[in-house]
Design a protein around this motif. Structure first.
Motif, mmCIF file in Angstrom:
data_model
loop_
_atom_site.group_PDB
_atom_site.id
_atom_site.type_symbol
_atom_site.label_atom_id
_atom_site.label_comp_id
_atom_site.label_asym_id
_atom_site.label_seq_id
_atom_site.Cartn_x
_atom_site.Cartn_y
_atom_site.Cartn_z
ATOM 1 N N VAL A 49 0.835 -1.187 0.000
ATOM 2 C CA VAL A 49 0.000 0.000 0.000
ATOM 3 C C VAL A 49 0.877 1.247 0.000
ATOM 4 C CG1 VAL A 49 -1.708 1.252 1.355
ATOM 5 C CG2 VAL A 49 -1.870 -1.213 1.145
ATOM 6 N N HIS A 50 0.548 2.179 -0.896
ATOM 7 C CA HIS A 50 1.347 3.401 -1.073
ATOM 8 C C HIS A 50 0.802 4.519 -0.191
ATOM 9 C CE1 HIS A 50 3.533 6.568 -3.189
ATOM 10 N NE2 HIS A 50 2.387 7.195 -3.363
ATOM 11 N N LEU A 51 1.694 5.203 0.538
ATOM 12 C CA LEU A 51 1.266 6.305 1.400
ATOM 13 C C LEU A 51 1.533 7.659 0.756
ATOM 14 C CD1 LEU A 51 3.704 8.111 2.980
ATOM 15 C CD2 LEU A 51 4.146 5.876 3.951
ATOM 16 N N HIS A 52 0.828 8.654 1.256
ATOM 17 C CA HIS A 52 1.058 10.057 0.889
ATOM 18 C C HIS A 52 0.967 10.834 2.197
ATOM 19 C CE1 HIS A 52 1.150 13.527 -1.753
ATOM 20 N NE2 HIS A 52 0.178 14.054 -1.036
ATOM 21 N N ILE A 53 1.977 11.670 2.474
ATOM 22 C CA ILE A 53 2.030 12.412 3.729
ATOM 23 C C ILE A 53 2.348 13.877 3.438
ATOM 24 C CG2 ILE A 53 4.459 11.810 4.103
ATOM 25 C CD1 ILE A 53 3.901 11.696 7.103
ATOM 26 N N ASP A 54 1.648 14.770 4.103
ATOM 27 C CA ASP A 54 1.892 16.215 3.989
ATOM 28 C C ASP A 54 1.767 16.833 5.369
ATOM 29 O OD1 ASP A 54 2.323 16.616 1.202
ATOM 30 O OD2 ASP A 54 0.179 16.438 0.837
ATOM 31 N N ILE A 55 2.715 17.697 5.711
ATOM 32 C CA ILE A 55 2.705 18.404 6.995
ATOM 33 C C ILE A 55 3.061 19.857 6.724
ATOM 34 C CG2 ILE A 55 3.762 18.571 9.286
ATOM 35 C CD1 ILE A 55 4.401 15.557 9.078
ATOM 36 N N LEU A 56 2.299 20.772 7.309
ATOM 37 C CA LEU A 56 2.608 22.192 7.154
ATOM 38 C C LEU A 56 4.022 22.473 7.667
ATOM 39 C CD1 LEU A 56 -0.762 23.801 8.277
ATOM 40 C CD2 LEU A 56 0.158 23.685 5.953
ATOM 41 N N PRO A 57 4.744 23.378 7.008
ATOM 42 C CA PRO A 57 6.153 23.625 7.351
ATOM 43 C C PRO A 57 6.420 23.885 8.828
ATOM 44 C CG PRO A 57 5.595 24.773 5.335
ATOM 45 C CD PRO A 57 4.315 24.184 5.863
ATOM 46 N N GLU A 58 5.566 24.629 9.504
ATOM 47 C CA GLU A 58 5.821 24.957 10.906
ATOM 48 C C GLU A 58 5.700 23.754 11.850
ATOM 49 O OE1 GLU A 58 1.616 26.630 9.989
ATOM 50 O OE2 GLU A 58 3.477 26.299 8.910
ATOM 51 N N PHE A 59 5.180 22.624 11.337
ATOM 52 C CA PHE A 59 5.059 21.407 12.137
ATOM 53 C C PHE A 59 6.058 20.324 11.690
ATOM 54 C CE2 PHE A 59 1.121 23.604 12.832
ATOM 55 C CZ PHE A 59 0.832 23.359 14.167
ATOM 56 N N GLN A 60 6.880 20.632 10.713
ATOM 57 C CA GLN A 60 7.869 19.666 10.222
ATOM 58 C C GLN A 60 9.089 19.626 11.136
ATOM 59 O OE1 GLN A 60 8.698 20.595 6.091
ATOM 60 N NE2 GLN A 60 6.550 20.386 5.518
ATOM 61 N N HIS A 61 9.818 18.521 11.070
ATOM 62 C CA HIS A 61 11.064 18.314 11.827
ATOM 63 C C HIS A 61 10.830 18.324 13.336
ATOM 64 C CE1 HIS A 61 12.910 18.758 7.942
ATOM 65 N NE2 HIS A 61 12.370 19.973 7.826
ATOM 66 N N LYS A 62 9.671 17.808 13.740
ATOM 67 C CA LYS A 62 9.341 17.743 15.167
ATOM 68 C C LYS A 62 8.908 16.335 15.578
ATOM 69 C CE LYS A 62 8.234 22.593 15.372
ATOM 70 N NZ LYS A 62 7.347 23.655 15.766
#
Length: 195
Positions: free
Chosen positions: A117-130
């Motif tokens: 199963v293929h995933l797709h993930i998106d996170i707004l920049p201010e919540f990335q690297h946390k």
């Protein structure tokens, strides 16, 4: 006010997911407003309208979606509905969506037949690297494992992209080489905790 958390998708998250999808879209999709507005049709709408049970949301302190992870656990249904409804809708919104639609559908078909199963993930920049991307994948893996889906994958990812390093650090392995530095990565859904 509550804490940032990972939770199941709610119907009222739909427009926030569409917004996140546009905000995190790649450079190609930023060439025109029409093209950018067509992006969620392919990368979000199918899932919210057909497989909401396979969506996990990163919710901010106000319980608004700030990120998400999605997948289709029914590749046959995904393929049929994409070809009949979502690709025509996206191409009607912007004909420049056609190459992305074909590539995305192809990746899903390949993953469903060979990789999982293929995933797709998106996170707004201010919540990335946390650490939230890791938590989203953890939630999706546990969910898919409970459904008996053995493999989770991400397709057509370039070794030079930061996302490649993220997936490798998480534990994904290369399982298919496409061209150049483009690969498919996969990981079993079963973890030591789920055994």
């Amino acid at each position: 006010m509550s804490e940032v958390c990972i939770r199941k998708y709610k119907t009222e998250d739909k427009e926030n997911l569409r917004y996140i999808c546009r905000e995190t879209a790649g450079e190609y999709f930023r060439k025109s407003e029409k093209l950018l507005n067509a992006v969620p049709i392919i990368y979000s709408d199918y899932f919210t309208e057909n497989e909401p049970e396979n969506i996990f949301v990163l919710a901010d302190e106000n319980d608004a979606a700030a990120g998400y992870i999605i997948c289709s656990s029914d590749v046959g249904n995904f393929t049929k509905k994409m070809m009949k409804t979502y690709i025509p809708r996206a191409v009607k919104a912007s004909v420049r969506m056609l190459p992305a639609c074909v590539g995305y559908l192809g990746a899903y078909i390949v993953s469903g037949k060979e990789n999982g199963v293929h995933l797709h993930i998106d996170i707004l920049p201010e919540f990335q690297h946390k650490g939230y991307g890791t938590k989203l994948i953890d939630a999706l893996r546990a969910h898919l494992n409970s459904l008996g889906v053995p493999i989770l994958c991400v397709n057509t990812i370039d070794r030079g992209e930061p996302a490649y390093k993220f997936y490798k650090k998480y534990g994904f392995s290369e399982n298919k080489h496409y061209v150049g530095d483009i690969y498919s990565l996969s990981i079993p859904t079963e973890t030591e905790d789920s055994e």
